[in-house]
Design an enzyme around this catalytic site. Sequence first.
Site, PDB file in Angstrom:
ATOM      1  N   HIS B  57       6.762 -22.145  17.506  1.00 39.10           N
ATOM      2  CA  HIS B  57       6.391 -22.136  16.096  1.00 39.10           C
ATOM      3  C   HIS B  57       5.232 -23.112  15.893  1.00 39.10           C
ATOM      4  O   HIS B  57       4.964 -23.975  16.733  1.00 39.10           O
ATOM      5  CB  HIS B  57       7.603 -22.505  15.233  1.00 39.10           C
ATOM      6  N   GLU B  59       4.772 -25.683  13.958  1.00 39.33           N
ATOM      7  CA  GLU B  59       5.081 -27.109  13.886  1.00 39.33           C
ATOM      8  C   GLU B  59       5.243 -27.689  15.291  1.00 39.33           C
ATOM      9  O   GLU B  59       4.787 -28.800  15.589  1.00 39.33           O
ATOM     10  CB  GLU B  59       6.393 -27.350  13.129  1.00 39.33           C
ATOM     11  N   ALA B 162      -6.815   8.566   1.127  1.00 42.96           N
ATOM     12  CA  ALA B 162      -8.260   8.805   1.261  1.00 42.96           C
ATOM     13  C   ALA B 162      -8.539  10.060   0.456  1.00 42.96           C
ATOM     14  O   ALA B 162      -8.051  11.149   0.795  1.00 42.96           O
ATOM     15  CB  ALA B 162      -8.646   9.011   2.719  1.00 42.96           C
ATOM     16  N   ASP B 208      -2.130  18.224  10.621  1.00 43.85           N
ATOM     17  CA  ASP B 208      -3.363  17.528  11.024  1.00 43.85           C
ATOM     18  C   ASP B 208      -3.369  17.094  12.487  1.00 43.85           C
ATOM     19  O   ASP B 208      -4.408  16.686  13.002  1.00 43.85           O
ATOM     20  CB  ASP B 208      -3.566  16.267  10.159  1.00 43.85           C
ATOM     21  N   GLU B 278       1.140   6.865   6.114  1.00 45.53           N
ATOM     22  CA  GLU B 278       0.009   7.805   6.201  1.00 45.53           C
ATOM     23  C   GLU B 278       0.599   9.205   6.193  1.00 45.53           C
ATOM     24  O   GLU B 278       0.954   9.736   7.247  1.00 45.53           O
ATOM     25  CB  GLU B 278      -0.800   7.567   7.485  1.00 45.53           C
ATOM     26  N   ALA B 285       5.224  10.682  -2.670  1.00 40.85           N
ATOM     27  CA  ALA B 285       5.928  10.691  -3.958  1.00 40.85           C
ATOM     28  C   ALA B 285       7.394  10.301  -3.780  1.00 40.85           C
ATOM     29  O   ALA B 285       7.965   9.577  -4.600  1.00 40.85           O
ATOM     30  CB  ALA B 285       5.810  12.065  -4.616  1.00 40.85           C
ATOM     31  N   ALA B 286       8.009  10.753  -2.674  1.00 42.30           N
ATOM     32  CA  ALA B 286       9.409  10.405  -2.417  1.00 42.30           C
ATOM     33  C   ALA B 286       9.562   8.886  -2.244  1.00 42.30           C
ATOM     34  O   ALA B 286      10.467   8.266  -2.808  1.00 42.30           O
ATOM     35  CB  ALA B 286       9.925  11.152  -1.183  1.00 42.30           C
TER      36      ALA B 286
END
Lengths: 348, 348
Positions: B57, B59, B162, B208, B278, B285-286
């Site tokens: 970490h 610190e 997009a 796509d 994406e 929408a869900a």
Amino acid sequence: MPRDLAPLMPAQAMDLAAELGANGPEADPNPRVGAVLLDAHGRFIGGGHHRGAGTSHAEIDALHRARSGDHETRGATAYITLEPCAHTGRTGPCADALFEAGVAHVVYAAPDPNPVAGGGARYLTQAGVLTELRHHDAAAALTRRWRRAMALGRPWVTWKTASTLDGRIAAADGTSRWITSALARADVHDLRSRCGAVITSTGTALADDPHFTVRDGGRPEGELADRQPLRVVLGERALPADAHLLDDAAPTLVLRSRDARAALARLHEEGVRRVLLECGPTMAAAFLRQGLVDEVVAYIAPALLGAGGSLIGDLGITAMDDVLRLHTRDVTRLGPDVRLTLEIPRRQ
Amino acid sequence: MPRDLAPLMPAQAMDLAAELGANGPEADPNPRVGAVLLDAHGRFIGGGHHRGAGTSHAEIDALHRARSGDHETRGATAYITLEPCAHTGRTGPCADALFEAGVAHVVYAAPDPNPVAGGGARYLTQAGVLTELRHHDAAAALTRRWRRAMALGRPWVTWKTASTLDGRIAAADGTSRWITSALARADVHDLRSRCGAVITSTGTALADDPHFTVRDGGRPEGELADRQPLRVVLGERALPADAHLLDDAAPTLVLRSRDARAALARLHEEGVRRVLLECGPTMAAAFLRQGLVDEVVAYIAPALLGAGGSLIGDLGITAMDDVLRLHTRDVTRLGPDVRLTLEIPRRQ
């Protein structure tokens, strides 16, 4: 003006001419023009700008100021944001005045495409004055839309949109107030003040009963500005007598026709050089399809509706290869919203 | 590091801690943290940052560097961008290490909401160390999304869009390549590289055949980055064996379910703190309707289609009063396009 203390460089002289020109009224039949005169030693002897149709042109204003200061204009160089005019309108031709004043060198930042008034540079050259077109961004920008309008023989058309991120201009039930912030709506008043006319459709007039006026600070309760754009209504339906567009806050032209091209031709004749299109998706699409939109000023609100009216109707585009691409000229954040200034590429 | 020549002011120390912290990996189960130690005279004696799960970490890194430089840590003040942890994970608790090192004063810029590791400040206070939460924009920003994810018990969800100005993500015939510029598409690779996982739908995968990888410079021909986000496919349809998402360029998790909440819970367990969504309008929408989107990164191209798929499906919104308003955090122009970074307001 203690400008005469030190010689100015040519670019500084045109910077100053552009600054002076910007003081002129934007929503005017005439372009905004600034002029600066330097003596043979490069010292400032006079500057002027055009104040709107019917008043002196910038060159005349600058010559007048030089003479008022008892400066010799013979042998001077004139820096003018636009080619001097060569015709006698409500004022005499500037090319002639520059020649008569003995100005030896004329530098201008943009040619005048006006078929009536253009040709001043050629006139001066033939008269033996050294005449030079030298580009200067700010100076040319002053008249960019005006020059395009003169070349096209119709006003420059700016289509204004205000939509959500998903391109909606109204919710499914038709409600649309307000999509954008008060800051963006005030900016629309500023945009309107720069245009000679606002064109809308009877559809928008009947649906929204808009004012399309310019008020101080863009606030509904602000004072009406002295100069208002002509409000133009396209379409065949009648408006109710109490429609805001028919009030006496600003002049209104009701054309009872949907002919966009004829409307623009008429506005051009009346001296309107820039029009703001504030209408629904159908009329916007009609203007776009006829190649009658030059610019889009799009206000986008950070909001989603998921349903409701789209900002633009059918453009006859079915494939990505045929998408209508615009040139991005400016992106400005206005509070929560963003304003995009986009230009439609020229069809050659 | 010649930082020990002059005393640092507290704000300078935290500036430096934030700068150090920003060197850590963003797409990591652990947050990016920086730490700076000043001696009793305000002189820099050590700085460190976290390099990702399984490493020291910040610190501990700073204490180590102070000791390597033979600096005394007793009486020191630690400036840490995040509250020190109080639990033993793959590394020991930092609160304890600071106490053992004799650090007298701990300033941190944001509380740790982690139900397991939080509580370090209370531990230190009880141990007699002066402990202080002091806000610092850049320091808090390092862990903003991570802290929200830990508080929610699920990854922070960034939905990427997009679209054209009119909110279209494809033309009427379904073609969608490319709406945005190469610059904007490269920016998406950068955005992906900051996320632990990319979530998509079988619909998008089938339509796509995307890669959803991170490549150098965001170019299709660029080298695959060393660290790739986990690709997650939601939906019930099967993908063809030769789908790009099933190649070995990056790991892929095919969930055979549309349960967004369950998917996010599983990713949280696997240490994913930020997810990039994406997908198409239906899945987006869900997620939105279930309150599972925290942020929208919207790339808008200066283009119009007039028809075609919208970026978001039905949200159950019918009136303007119910519009989903987002907070604008950033507006950046990317060549012709504009990128809006928007946040969904919290539902309380």
